[in-house]
Scaffold this motif. Structure first.
Motif, PDB file in Angstrom:
ATOM      1  N   GLY A 177      -3.822  11.921   1.723  1.00 29.79           N
ATOM      2  CA  GLY A 177      -4.895  11.557   2.641  1.00 29.79           C
ATOM      3  C   GLY A 177      -5.597  10.258   2.317  1.00 29.79           C
ATOM      4  N   LEU A 178      -5.089   9.543   1.303  1.00 37.71           N
ATOM      5  CA  LEU A 178      -5.698   8.279   0.907  1.00 37.71           C
ATOM      6  C   LEU A 178      -4.687   7.148   1.012  1.00 37.71           C
ATOM      7  CD1 LEU A 178      -7.572   9.475  -2.303  1.00 37.71           C
ATOM      8  CD2 LEU A 178      -8.577   9.067  -0.049  1.00 37.71           C
ATOM      9  N   LEU A 179      -5.191   5.942   1.148  1.00 34.51           N
ATOM     10  CA  LEU A 179      -4.369   4.740   1.154  1.00 34.51           C
ATOM     11  C   LEU A 179      -4.764   3.908  -0.057  1.00 34.51           C
ATOM     12  CD1 LEU A 179      -2.294   3.043   2.821  1.00 34.51           C
ATOM     13  CD2 LEU A 179      -4.293   1.817   3.738  1.00 34.51           C
ATOM     14  N   PHE A 180      -3.800   3.666  -0.946  1.00 35.26           N
ATOM     15  CA  PHE A 180      -4.024   2.862  -2.142  1.00 35.26           C
ATOM     16  C   PHE A 180      -3.426   1.483  -1.881  1.00 35.26           C
ATOM     17  CE2 PHE A 180      -3.971   7.261  -3.318  1.00 35.26           C
ATOM     18  CZ  PHE A 180      -4.988   7.379  -4.247  1.00 35.26           C
TER      19      PHE A 180
ATOM     20  N   ILE B 297      -9.208   1.478  -2.060  1.00 35.60           N
ATOM     21  CA  ILE B 297      -8.730   2.814  -1.706  1.00 35.60           C
ATOM     22  C   ILE B 297      -9.460   3.172  -0.412  1.00 35.60           C
ATOM     23  CG2 ILE B 297      -8.604   5.237  -2.356  1.00 35.60           C
ATOM     24  CD1 ILE B 297      -8.798   4.278  -5.307  1.00 35.60           C
ATOM     25  N   ALA B 298      -8.694   3.632   0.578  1.00 34.41           N
ATOM     26  CA  ALA B 298      -9.275   3.992   1.872  1.00 34.41           C
ATOM     27  C   ALA B 298      -8.886   5.419   2.233  1.00 34.41           C
ATOM     28  CB  ALA B 298      -8.791   3.031   2.962  1.00 34.41           C
ATOM     29  N   LYS B 299      -9.718   6.051   3.022  1.00 32.25           N
ATOM     30  CA  LYS B 299      -9.424   7.373   3.568  1.00 32.25           C
ATOM     31  C   LYS B 299      -8.578   7.174   4.815  1.00 32.25           C
ATOM     32  CE  LYS B 299     -10.076  11.843   4.512  1.00 32.25           C
ATOM     33  NZ  LYS B 299      -8.959  12.102   5.372  1.00 32.25           N
ATOM     34  N   LEU B 300      -7.423   7.819   4.852  1.00 31.67           N
ATOM     35  CA  LEU B 300      -6.568   7.744   6.037  1.00 31.67           C
ATOM     36  C   LEU B 300      -7.172   8.570   7.154  1.00 31.67           C
ATOM     37  CD1 LEU B 300      -3.143   8.094   4.264  1.00 31.67           C
ATOM     38  CD2 LEU B 300      -3.868   6.118   5.604  1.00 31.67           C
TER      39      LEU B 300
ATOM     40  N   ALA C  22       0.852  -1.194   0.000  1.00 29.30           N
ATOM     41  CA  ALA C  22       0.000   0.000   0.000  1.00 29.30           C
ATOM     42  C   ALA C  22       0.884   1.238   0.000  1.00 29.30           C
ATOM     43  CB  ALA C  22      -0.914   0.004   1.216  1.00 29.30           C
ATOM     44  N   ILE C  23       0.322   2.314  -0.529  1.00 29.36           N
ATOM     45  CA  ILE C  23       0.996   3.608  -0.576  1.00 29.36           C
ATOM     46  C   ILE C  23       0.051   4.658  -0.004  1.00 29.36           C
ATOM     47  CG2 ILE C  23       1.955   5.412  -2.072  1.00 29.36           C
ATOM     48  CD1 ILE C  23       3.694   3.017  -2.292  1.00 29.36           C
ATOM     49  N   ARG C  24       0.575   5.490   0.910  1.00 31.79           N
ATOM     50  CA  ARG C  24      -0.172   6.648   1.399  1.00 31.79           C
ATOM     51  C   ARG C  24       0.091   7.820   0.462  1.00 31.79           C
ATOM     52  NH1 ARG C  24       2.602   5.297   6.311  1.00 31.79           N
ATOM     53  NH2 ARG C  24       1.217   4.335   7.825  1.00 31.79           N
TER      54      ARG C  24
END
Length: 134
Positions: free
Chosen positions: A29-32, A125-128, A24-26
């Motif tokens: 403000g998102l986490l892919f 994809i997540a919101k950090l 994963a990559i930050r």
């Protein structure tokens, strides 16, 4: 050149090094999160299809947790399945064990012919969370 802010789960599995990708990559403000499969620690596929889906979600959750997230922070999901015509309903029932309650993230399911020996893959994809760790 951009420096990638990589997130690794506590127990890295062999596929990351074998195939040269980051879990994963930050960014912004998102986490892919890269596609997660039902791989054992050595990178081999879990042979039971339902357990393979469960293990893919467990691998995904380990990465989300390492980034300070949970599945509730996921905003977009893409799943890939070999032979979805035959196995979609069953895989989706197993996925529901991890999905949580509404409102749900967006979702796209894609039928594929090959997943390097796996039957199911999930990328999100997540919101950090806000704050210094984000």
């Amino acid at each position: 050149m951009v420096t990638r802010d990589v997130v690794f789960p506590p127990d890295r599995h062999a596929l990351y090094e074998l195939h040269r990708y980051s879990p994963a990559i930050r960014a912004n403000g998102l986490l892919f999160v890269s596609g997660q499969v039902g791989s054992r620690a050595d990178g081999s596929p879990e042979p039971d299809r339902d357990e393979q889906v469960r293990l893919a979600f467990k691998n995904l959750n380990a990465i989300l947790e390492a980034a300070g997230c949970s599945f509730r922070d996921v905003i977009d999901v893409t799943v890939f399945m070999v032979d979805p015509h035959t196995h979609f309903e069953r895989a989706w029932a197993v996925a529901a064990e991890f999905w949580g309650e509404a409102p749900y993230p967006t979702a796209t399911a894609v039928g594929v012919t090959w997943l390097s020996g796996f039957q199911f893959e999930i990328k999100v994809i997540a919101k950090l969370p806000d704050g210094p760790a984000a």
